[in-house]
Design a protein around this motif. Structure first.
Motif, PDB file in Angstrom:
ATOM      1  N   VAL A 176     -57.750  34.032  39.064  1.00 14.34           N
ATOM      2  CA  VAL A 176     -58.094  32.611  39.189  1.00 14.34           C
ATOM      3  C   VAL A 176     -58.426  31.976  37.838  1.00 14.34           C
ATOM      4  O   VAL A 176     -57.987  30.865  37.537  1.00 14.34           O
ATOM      5  N   ILE A 177     -59.222  32.685  37.012  1.00 13.61           N
ATOM      6  CA  ILE A 177     -59.744  32.054  35.790  1.00 13.61           C
ATOM      7  C   ILE A 177     -58.817  32.257  34.587  1.00 13.61           C
ATOM      8  O   ILE A 177     -58.592  31.337  33.807  1.00 13.61           O
ATOM      9  N   ARG A 178     -58.264  33.469  34.455  1.00 15.03           N
ATOM     10  CA  ARG A 178     -57.437  33.749  33.272  1.00 15.03           C
ATOM     11  C   ARG A 178     -56.278  32.758  33.082  1.00 15.03           C
ATOM     12  O   ARG A 178     -56.090  32.240  31.976  1.00 15.03           O
ATOM     13  N   PRO A 179     -55.524  32.427  34.151  1.00 17.42           N
ATOM     14  CA  PRO A 179     -54.425  31.473  33.949  1.00 17.42           C
ATOM     15  C   PRO A 179     -54.930  30.102  33.472  1.00 17.42           C
ATOM     16  O   PRO A 179     -54.262  29.444  32.669  1.00 17.42           O
ATOM     17  N   LEU A 180     -56.102  29.693  33.925  1.00 17.10           N
ATOM     18  CA  LEU A 180     -56.640  28.396  33.490  1.00 17.10           C
ATOM     19  C   LEU A 180     -56.963  28.442  32.002  1.00 17.10           C
ATOM     20  O   LEU A 180     -56.650  27.513  31.249  1.00 17.10           O
ATOM     21  N   LEU A 181     -57.582  29.548  31.565  1.00 14.87           N
ATOM     22  CA  LEU A 181     -57.910  29.689  30.136  1.00 14.87           C
ATOM     23  C   LEU A 181     -56.620  29.695  29.319  1.00 14.87           C
ATOM     24  O   LEU A 181     -56.528  29.046  28.274  1.00 14.87           O
ATOM     25  N   ALA A 182     -55.607  30.410  29.836  1.00 11.46           N
ATOM     26  CA  ALA A 182     -54.346  30.546  29.090  1.00 11.46           C
ATOM     27  C   ALA A 182     -53.675  29.188  28.901  1.00 11.46           C
ATOM     28  O   ALA A 182     -53.018  28.952  27.887  1.00 11.46           O
ATOM     29  N   GLN A 183     -53.848  28.293  29.860  1.00  6.65           N
ATOM     30  CA  GLN A 183     -53.196  26.982  29.712  1.00  6.65           C
ATOM     31  C   GLN A 183     -54.074  25.973  28.969  1.00  6.65           C
ATOM     32  O   GLN A 183     -53.744  24.799  28.866  1.00  6.65           O
ATOM     33  N   GLY A 184     -55.219  26.446  28.460  1.00 11.27           N
ATOM     34  CA  GLY A 184     -56.057  25.563  27.637  1.00 11.27           C
ATOM     35  C   GLY A 184     -57.064  24.753  28.431  1.00 11.27           C
ATOM     36  O   GLY A 184     -57.748  23.889  27.884  1.00 11.27           O
ATOM     37  N   SER A 185     -57.186  25.038  29.727  1.00 14.19           N
ATOM     38  CA  SER A 185     -58.198  24.336  30.526  1.00 14.19           C
ATOM     39  C   SER A 185     -59.564  24.986  30.322  1.00 14.19           C
ATOM     40  O   SER A 185     -59.660  26.121  29.855  1.00 14.19           O
ATOM     41  N   VAL A 186     -60.601  24.250  30.689  1.00 10.66           N
ATOM     42  CA  VAL A 186     -61.964  24.789  30.626  1.00 10.66           C
ATOM     43  C   VAL A 186     -62.478  24.949  32.064  1.00 10.66           C
ATOM     44  O   VAL A 186     -62.894  23.976  32.693  1.00 10.66           O
TER      45      VAL A 186
END
Ligand code: ADP
Ligand code: ASP
Ligand code: MG
Length: 453
Positions: A176-186
């Motif tokens: 859930v969290i890793r893909p968000l970090l990878a796309q530059g989201s916080v």
């Protein structure tokens, strides 16, 4: 990536959330995951609502619900003005508090609150604060995305203080969290709250947002975990009790862990374990002074006889006395097996040839525990005690420090005394009302004004 956790006072009102947004926006290149607490005081208010509703004081409970609703709507409007996001957030706040009112009504009708229903109510604080924070961060240019703690923080069903399932949390955080970090989201996630595999809401226990931060930091292999709070860092004592307490710039994991367990509320006692396993440094920082030094918790730090003093009240002592214990092996094992069976953890232990004294914080299972302990010998219970703890990596090796500690306690009754096996924590059991004066006397002895300790 890093984890940045903001405590209740650091998201307590619009100005505080604004400060948090600035701190996070400076960290965007480091891929922050943000963990937030409920608005300061909200969890206490929610638990009071549950208790009032279950005990028939429904009008009081509903007033509490409306006060919380007003407070959150006010913060939302201060932060967001009246744009579209503000309307969406206001709708979400309204839905949350409508549901809270329904839950309180249900407890009133039942005339009873279970730990499971209290968790469902207590969790509302983080669920709504995180939604507010996401909207406020976005408005301030931080690409925040809401993550539900129920999707990542998988726990057992020990409502009120649920045990995290670290393997499952790692899987969920990766998904859930890793893909968000990878796309530059916080990603922004509410602390304190979890869910069972079946999706039933749980909580990690009071102050548990720190624990959420370190569990998620460990799950994602964070470079660092930042705990943003309302003091300059970990201090030589609780500044509310000892006003001239000083900042500790660097402290060892084991010292910080002992201090947290013995009353330094600035850190939840379970926070250290996940971080230490992976060697992730934990910093404690003041959200009102982001340029301040703060405290770094790490493997190495200057070795001091006394690094800090902690204290707590509400301690219960259980004494088991048995002549049969004389030279009997396996007696302590039997005692601990009983505490284990009743899910009660023991803090401090002292033994003599025929008696064992143990202290516990959580006396909820004491009655059933006593039934089993009475099989072993005479049992007595002393409530209303407190503990003061002197913590320092050099304590065990410093004979002068011990003498100074006991001299500082002159005139105070010490019921029990124990130097931890690792030699870094000298704990003294005193009457509950002596905890604050003892902390002040010990602090004056080891950290005299203007002195070097
Ligand atoms: P948060 O809401 O940020 O999690 P807490 O209220 O849980 O904040 O913890 C911060 C408080 O911990 C401080 O305001 C302080 O009064 C208290 N505290 C207790 N012991 C210590 C200590 N040794 N150093 C710093 N703060 C301490
Ligand atoms: N809001 C929760 C509490 O007050 C968790 C936390 O703040 O860490 O206990
Ligand atoms: Mg806290």
């Amino acid at each position: 990536m890093i984890v940045a956790k903001f405590g209740g006072t650091s998201v307590g009102d619009a100005a505080a959330i604004d400060r948090a947004a600035r701190i996070v926006s400076e960290r965007v290149p480091r891929q922050p995951l943000v963990v937030v607490s409920a608005l300061g005081g909200a969890t206490n208010a929610l638990i009071a609502i549950a208790e009032q509703a279950a005990s028939g004081q429904v009008i009081l409970a509903m007033r509490g619900v409306e006060a919380l609703r007003e407070r959150h709507l006010q913060v939302a409007s201060d932060l967001l003005g009246d744009d579209q996001d503000a309307t969406d957030v206001a709708a979400e706040v309204a839905a949350t508090f409508d549901e809270l009112a329904a839950l309180a009504e249900a407890l009133f009708v039942l005339g009873h609150a279970t730990p499971r229903s209290v968790d469902a109510i207590a969790a509302k604080g983080e669920l709504v604060s995180s939604a507010l924070v996401v909207a406020a961060f976005r408005k301030r240019g931080v690409p925040a995305v809401y993550v539900s703690p129920m999707d990542v923080m998988i726990t057992g069903d020990q409502f009120g203080k649920a045990e995290p399932r670290t393997d499952r949390i790692a899987e969920r955080a990766s998904a859930v969290i890793r893909p968000l970090l990878a796309q530059g989201s916080v990603p922004v996630v509410g602390g304190f709250v979890g869910a069972t595999e079946q999706g039933i809401i749980t909580t990690l226990g009071r102050g548990g947002s720190d624990f959420s931060a370190s569990l998620l930091g460990a799950a994602l292999g964070a470079e660092s975990i930042e705990i943003w709070t309302d003091v300059d860092g970990m201090l030589t004592a609780d500044p509310r009790i000892v006003p001239d307490a000083r900042l500790i710039e660097r402290i060892r994991f084991d010292e910080a862990s002992e201090l947290a367990s013995f009353g330094a509320k600035v850190l939840h006692p379970s926070t250290i374990a996940p971080a230490v396993r992976l060697g992730i440094p934990v910093s404690i920082l003041n959200a009102k002074d982001p340029a301040g030094h703060g405290t770094l918790i790490a493997f190495d730090a200057p070795r001091r006889p006394v690094t800090a003093i902690a204290g707590k009240e509400g301690v219960t002592v259980v004494k088991v006395r048995s002549l049969r214990m004389l030279l009997a092996h396996g007696f302590l094992a039997r005692i601990f097996e009983i505490f284990d069976r009743h899910r009660t953890s023991v803090d401090v232990v002292a033994t003599s040839e025929i008696s064992v004294s143990l202290t516990i914080d959580d006396a909820r299972h004491l009655d059933t525990l006593m039934v089993d302990l009475l099989q072993l010998g005479d049992v007595s219970v002393e409530r209303n005690r407190g503990i003061v703890a002197l913590v320092g990596a050099g304590l065990g090796a410093d004979s002068d420090a011990m003498a100074r500690a006991l001299a500082a306690m002159h005139g105070m009754r010490i019921h029990m005394l124990s130097l931890s096996a690792s030699g870094i924590n000298l704990t003294m059991l005193v009457d509950a009302d002596q905890v604050a004066p003892a902390m002040r006397q010990l602090h004056a002895a080891f950290f005299p004004p203007g002195g070097d300790s």
